[in-house]
Write an enzyme that holds these catalytic residues in place. Structure first.
Site, PDB file in Angstrom:
ATOM      1  N   GLU A 198      49.387  29.863  50.002  1.00 29.39           N
ATOM      2  CA  GLU A 198      47.931  29.810  49.984  1.00 29.39           C
ATOM      3  C   GLU A 198      47.460  29.052  48.762  1.00 29.39           C
ATOM      4  O   GLU A 198      47.885  29.341  47.666  1.00 29.39           O
ATOM      5  CB  GLU A 198      47.395  31.245  49.958  1.00 29.39           C
ATOM      6  N   CYS A 200      47.443  34.611  39.714  1.00 31.65           N
ATOM      7  CA  CYS A 200      48.517  33.662  40.025  1.00 31.65           C
ATOM      8  C   CYS A 200      49.096  32.901  38.848  1.00 31.65           C
ATOM      9  O   CYS A 200      50.320  32.817  38.724  1.00 31.65           O
ATOM     10  CB  CYS A 200      48.016  32.657  41.048  1.00 31.65           C
ATOM     11  N   LYS A 221      54.249  25.652  45.677  1.00 28.73           N
ATOM     12  CA  LYS A 221      53.181  26.580  45.286  1.00 28.73           C
ATOM     13  C   LYS A 221      53.280  26.903  43.799  1.00 28.73           C
ATOM     14  O   LYS A 221      52.286  26.841  43.068  1.00 28.73           O
ATOM     15  CB  LYS A 221      53.285  27.860  46.135  1.00 28.73           C
TER      16      LYS A 221
HETATM   17  C1  UDX Z   1      47.982  37.488  46.605  1.00 30.65           C
HETATM   18  C2  UDX Z   1      49.262  36.903  47.142  1.00 30.65           C
HETATM   19  O1  UDX Z   1      49.626  37.477  48.313  1.00 30.65           O
HETATM   20  C3  UDX Z   1      50.254  36.931  46.065  1.00 30.65           C
HETATM   21  O2  UDX Z   1      51.444  36.374  46.443  1.00 30.65           O
HETATM   22  C4  UDX Z   1      49.664  36.092  45.049  1.00 30.65           C
HETATM   23  O3  UDX Z   1      50.624  35.645  44.162  1.00 30.65           O
HETATM   24  C5  UDX Z   1      48.581  36.886  44.421  1.00 30.65           C
HETATM   25  O4  UDX Z   1      47.640  37.005  45.335  1.00 30.65           O
HETATM   26  P1  UDX Z   1      46.422  39.341  46.820  1.00 30.65           P
HETATM   27  O5  UDX Z   1      45.957  39.253  48.214  1.00 30.65           O
HETATM   28  O6  UDX Z   1      45.551  38.736  45.790  1.00 30.65           O
HETATM   29  O7  UDX Z   1      47.858  38.742  46.700  1.00 30.65           O
HETATM   30  O8  UDX Z   1      46.859  40.764  46.386  1.00 30.65           O
HETATM   31  P2  UDX Z   1      46.125  42.119  46.603  1.00 30.65           P
HETATM   32  O9  UDX Z   1      44.670  41.910  46.600  1.00 30.65           O
HETATM   33  O10 UDX Z   1      46.777  43.061  45.656  1.00 30.65           O
HETATM   34  O11 UDX Z   1      46.518  42.506  48.112  1.00 30.65           O
HETATM   35  C6  UDX Z   1      47.763  42.910  48.545  1.00 30.65           C
HETATM   36  C7  UDX Z   1      47.594  44.070  49.517  1.00 30.65           C
HETATM   37  O12 UDX Z   1      48.846  44.362  50.129  1.00 30.65           O
HETATM   38  C8  UDX Z   1      47.117  45.367  48.888  1.00 30.65           C
HETATM   39  O13 UDX Z   1      45.918  45.772  49.512  1.00 30.65           O
HETATM   40  C9  UDX Z   1      48.245  46.366  49.165  1.00 30.65           C
HETATM   41  O14 UDX Z   1      47.791  47.663  49.424  1.00 30.65           O
HETATM   42  C10 UDX Z   1      48.912  45.750  50.357  1.00 30.65           C
HETATM   43  N1  UDX Z   1      50.314  46.152  50.555  1.00 30.65           N
HETATM   44  C11 UDX Z   1      51.209  46.033  49.559  1.00 30.65           C
HETATM   45  C12 UDX Z   1      50.714  46.630  51.798  1.00 30.65           C
HETATM   46  O15 UDX Z   1      49.916  46.749  52.712  1.00 30.65           O
HETATM   47  N2  UDX Z   1      52.020  46.932  52.005  1.00 30.65           N
HETATM   48  C13 UDX Z   1      52.950  46.826  51.023  1.00 30.65           C
HETATM   49  O16 UDX Z   1      54.130  47.125  51.254  1.00 30.65           O
HETATM   50  C14 UDX Z   1      52.527  46.360  49.753  1.00 30.65           C
HETATM   51  C1  UDX Z   2      44.543  29.458  41.486  1.00 31.29           C
HETATM   52  C2  UDX Z   2      44.739  28.112  42.162  1.00 31.29           C
HETATM   53  O1  UDX Z   2      43.654  27.252  41.833  1.00 31.29           O
HETATM   54  C3  UDX Z   2      44.852  28.287  43.656  1.00 31.29           C
HETATM   55  O2  UDX Z   2      45.114  27.058  44.281  1.00 31.29           O
HETATM   56  C4  UDX Z   2      45.985  29.247  43.932  1.00 31.29           C
HETATM   57  O3  UDX Z   2      46.087  29.496  45.301  1.00 31.29           O
HETATM   58  C5  UDX Z   2      45.755  30.556  43.216  1.00 31.29           C
HETATM   59  O4  UDX Z   2      45.598  30.323  41.844  1.00 31.29           O
HETATM   60  P1  UDX Z   2      42.507  31.128  41.140  1.00 31.29           P
HETATM   61  O5  UDX Z   2      43.425  31.888  40.261  1.00 31.29           O
HETATM   62  O6  UDX Z   2      41.756  31.866  42.189  1.00 31.29           O
HETATM   63  O7  UDX Z   2      43.292  29.980  41.916  1.00 31.29           O
HETATM   64  O8  UDX Z   2      41.410  30.398  40.240  1.00 31.29           O
HETATM   65  P2  UDX Z   2      41.301  28.998  39.482  1.00 31.29           P
HETATM   66  O9  UDX Z   2      40.033  28.395  39.873  1.00 31.29           O
HETATM   67  O10 UDX Z   2      42.516  28.186  39.609  1.00 31.29           O
HETATM   68  O11 UDX Z   2      41.130  29.463  37.963  1.00 31.29           O
HETATM   69  C6  UDX Z   2      42.165  30.112  37.257  1.00 31.29           C
HETATM   70  C7  UDX Z   2      41.722  30.392  35.836  1.00 31.29           C
HETATM   71  O12 UDX Z   2      41.627  29.193  35.086  1.00 31.29           O
HETATM   72  C8  UDX Z   2      40.364  31.069  35.732  1.00 31.29           C
HETATM   73  O13 UDX Z   2      40.416  32.084  34.760  1.00 31.29           O
HETATM   74  C9  UDX Z   2      39.459  29.948  35.296  1.00 31.29           C
HETATM   75  O14 UDX Z   2      38.338  30.413  34.587  1.00 31.29           O
HETATM   76  C10 UDX Z   2      40.393  29.131  34.415  1.00 31.29           C
HETATM   77  N1  UDX Z   2      39.983  27.730  34.282  1.00 31.29           N
HETATM   78  C11 UDX Z   2      39.962  26.908  35.384  1.00 31.29           C
HETATM   79  C12 UDX Z   2      39.601  27.217  33.046  1.00 31.29           C
HETATM   80  O15 UDX Z   2      39.610  27.938  32.052  1.00 31.29           O
HETATM   81  N2  UDX Z   2      39.237  25.900  32.955  1.00 31.29           N
HETATM   82  C13 UDX Z   2      39.216  25.066  34.025  1.00 31.29           C
HETATM   83  O16 UDX Z   2      38.888  23.885  33.851  1.00 31.29           O
HETATM   84  C14 UDX Z   2      39.590  25.592  35.275  1.00 31.29           C
END
Ligand code: UDX
Ligand code: UDX
Length: 463
Positions: free
Chosen positions: A162, A277, A221
């Protein structure tokens, strides 16, 4: 292969929005999102779509449109897996807090549990899609478990990382720069890839759907996030240098960003990057590199994290130093707690670490964030285990009104770049603060000149 039923395990920041958009774009496909966390599922099912657990601009409208039609949220994991032709794994993969690779490697416990569960209940062939960011070669683990514990049904494993960024998830999903799908390169693998391509192709132009082998997809990724985070650390490193010279980081960013080879995006100096991430994925990359004995490669990427930690610490130290080297008992107002604007996610947010450092110096903090709950803020601080839950409650006050947060404060610190902060009545805030009234703009979003005319003492990043 024609997919009619999709199941997604994990109703989080990735699984929820991604499935909502697939359901919106493919009304004939039944999309069921499952999660072990019952309260999270209940929130996704809340009759008022404004109460869904993930805040993303535009998301509630899509959920309102598709939910109950072809989008379902449930805790009945087994049934959803059994019925589906395609299963997305979108569970969290936190950094290990124990054992080998502690602090760096991804904890794959949840992924393995998902694989075992899929193997146990499946009675028909399935395509399993890795949505979670996983260390390179995780697909082979999945394959192994599915093969050895399954009921002799066939599984194809795809990697479909993603790239959505939080706060712009809906737009990123509707008009992605690219969709990446990795799979086995034999005939069956290619068929599986095709099945997923056909889903995205309903709204994503074909030339934006890239297909690769599984390992390239998994590694891409991690690499994409490492490059993005590196840009932020690079500009932040230079922001420190700017503060010691007559240079201004905004001007430097503009000057280099107009070079088409460098480009203008992701050059905003800040209090430090956060989010679920960047740090995790880089640590992952560092761990993999080190495990192959590639120490220079590992050190190279690790420096991106070291720079980020410094930036957060530096911001906190600047507040302390400017407030005459002591913040003991002083009220400091935090505007923003989320790791960026337009999300209620706080994972790895710089605000948490800046707060922790100030609390260590016995400051009192009043926080206002438009979308983050008080419970979440306390949970973030408690998780650090730096002090007791009671102490956090005592020292940190979460308020619903920004003007109340700033009342009688020695300083205001901007931790998140929420748009609304720019439009506040800063004269009113100034009048209610203790003097000299300081502002530490960790996102460079406020008009420094205007604030100085009011009487504020302003510190921005990199100028
Ligand atoms: C994501 C991506 O999937 C992860 O790889 C990435 O690096 C970080 O963001 P995200 O959707 O943001 O994860 O995580 P989170 O909001 O914590 O959601 C994960 C969900 O999976 C939780 O709601 C948790 O309860 C659920 N879960 C976890 C299950 O349903 N089964 C499990 O065995 C473990
Ligand atoms: C990131 C990647 O962009 C996305 O492609 C991946 O799937 C998940 O991780 P995200 O973590 O949701 O997404 O946010 P992003 O917009 O990348 O920002 C990450 C952090 O960097 C934030 O704390 C943001 O404030 C900071 N940032 C970003 C800066 O400080 N300066 C910038 O110019 C851009």
């Amino acid at each position: 292969m024609n997919i009619t039923k999709i199941c997604c395990i994990g109703a989080g920041y990735v699984g929820g929005p991604t499935m909502a958009v697939i359901a919106k774009q493919c009304p004939d496909i039944q999309v069921t999102v499952v999660d072990l966390n019952e309260s999270r599922i209940n929130k996704w099912n809340d009759p008022n779509v404004e109460n869904i657990p993930v805040y993303e601009p535009g998301l509630s409208g899509i959920v309102a449109e598709a939910r109950g039609r072809n989008l379902f949220f449930t805790t009945e994991v087994d049934r959803a897996i059994k019925e589906a032709d395609m299963i997305f794994i979108s569970v969290n993969t936190p950094t290990k807090t124990y054992g080998a690779g502690k602090g760096q490697a991804a904890d794959l416990k949840w992924i393995e549990l998902c694989a075992r569960q899929i193997a146990r209940v499946s009675t028909s062939d399935k395509i399993v899609v890795e949505k979670s960011t996983l260390p390179v070669r995780t697909a082979s683990t999945l394959k192994d478990i599915l093969k050895h514990t399954g009921n002799n049904v066939k599984f194809q494993i795809l990697s479909n990382p993603e790239f959505l960024a939080e706060g712009t998830a809906v737009d990123d999903l509707l008009t992605p720069d690219r969709v990446l799908i990795g799979g086995d390169q034999d005939a069956e693998g290619k068929q599986a890839i095709e099945a997923l391509v056909n889903i995205y192709a309903r709204w994503v132009p074909k030339e934006r759907i890239l297909t690769t082998n599984v390992w390239s997809s998994e590694l891409s990724k991690l690499t994409a996030n490492a490059f993005l985070a590196q840009r932020v650390s690079s500009i932040n490193a230079l922001s420190e240098l700017c503060e010691f010279t007559e240079a201004n980081i905004g001007e430097v960013a503009r000057a280099i960003g107009t070079d088409s080879r460098i480009g203008p995006k992701f050059l905003k100096a800040s209090v430090g990057f956060g989010g679920s991430c960047f740090q995790k994925d880089i640590l992952n990359l560092v761990y993999i590199a080190r495990s192959y004995g590639l120490n220079e490669v590992a050190d190279y990427w690790e420096q991106v994290i070291i720079m980020n930690d410094r930036q957060k610490r530096r911001f906190a130290n600047k507040i302390i130093k400017t407030l005459y080297n002591t913040v003991n008992g002083k009220k400091i107002a935090f505007l923003g707690w989320a790791f960026k604007k337009d999300t209620n996610d706080t994972r790895e947010s710089a605000a948490i670490y800046v707060a922790d450092h100030l609390l260590y110096e016995q400051a009192k903090i009043a926080v206002y964030d438009p979308k983050v709950s008080a419970d979440q803020m306390y949970a973030d601080l408690d998780y650090l285990n730096t002090r007791t839950v009671e102490e956090n409650q005592l020292l940190v006050d979460v308020v619903q009104d920004p003007y109340e947060a700033c009342q009688d404060a020695h300083a205001v610190a901007i931790l998140t770049e929420w748009d609304e902060f720019k439009d506040y009545d800063w004269q009113k805030i100034y009048d209610a603060m203790l003097k000299p009234a300081h502002i530490f703009d960790g996102r460079n979003i406020l008009d420094k000149g205007q604030l100085e005319r009011i009487g504020f003492k302003v510190s921005a990043i990199g100028s």
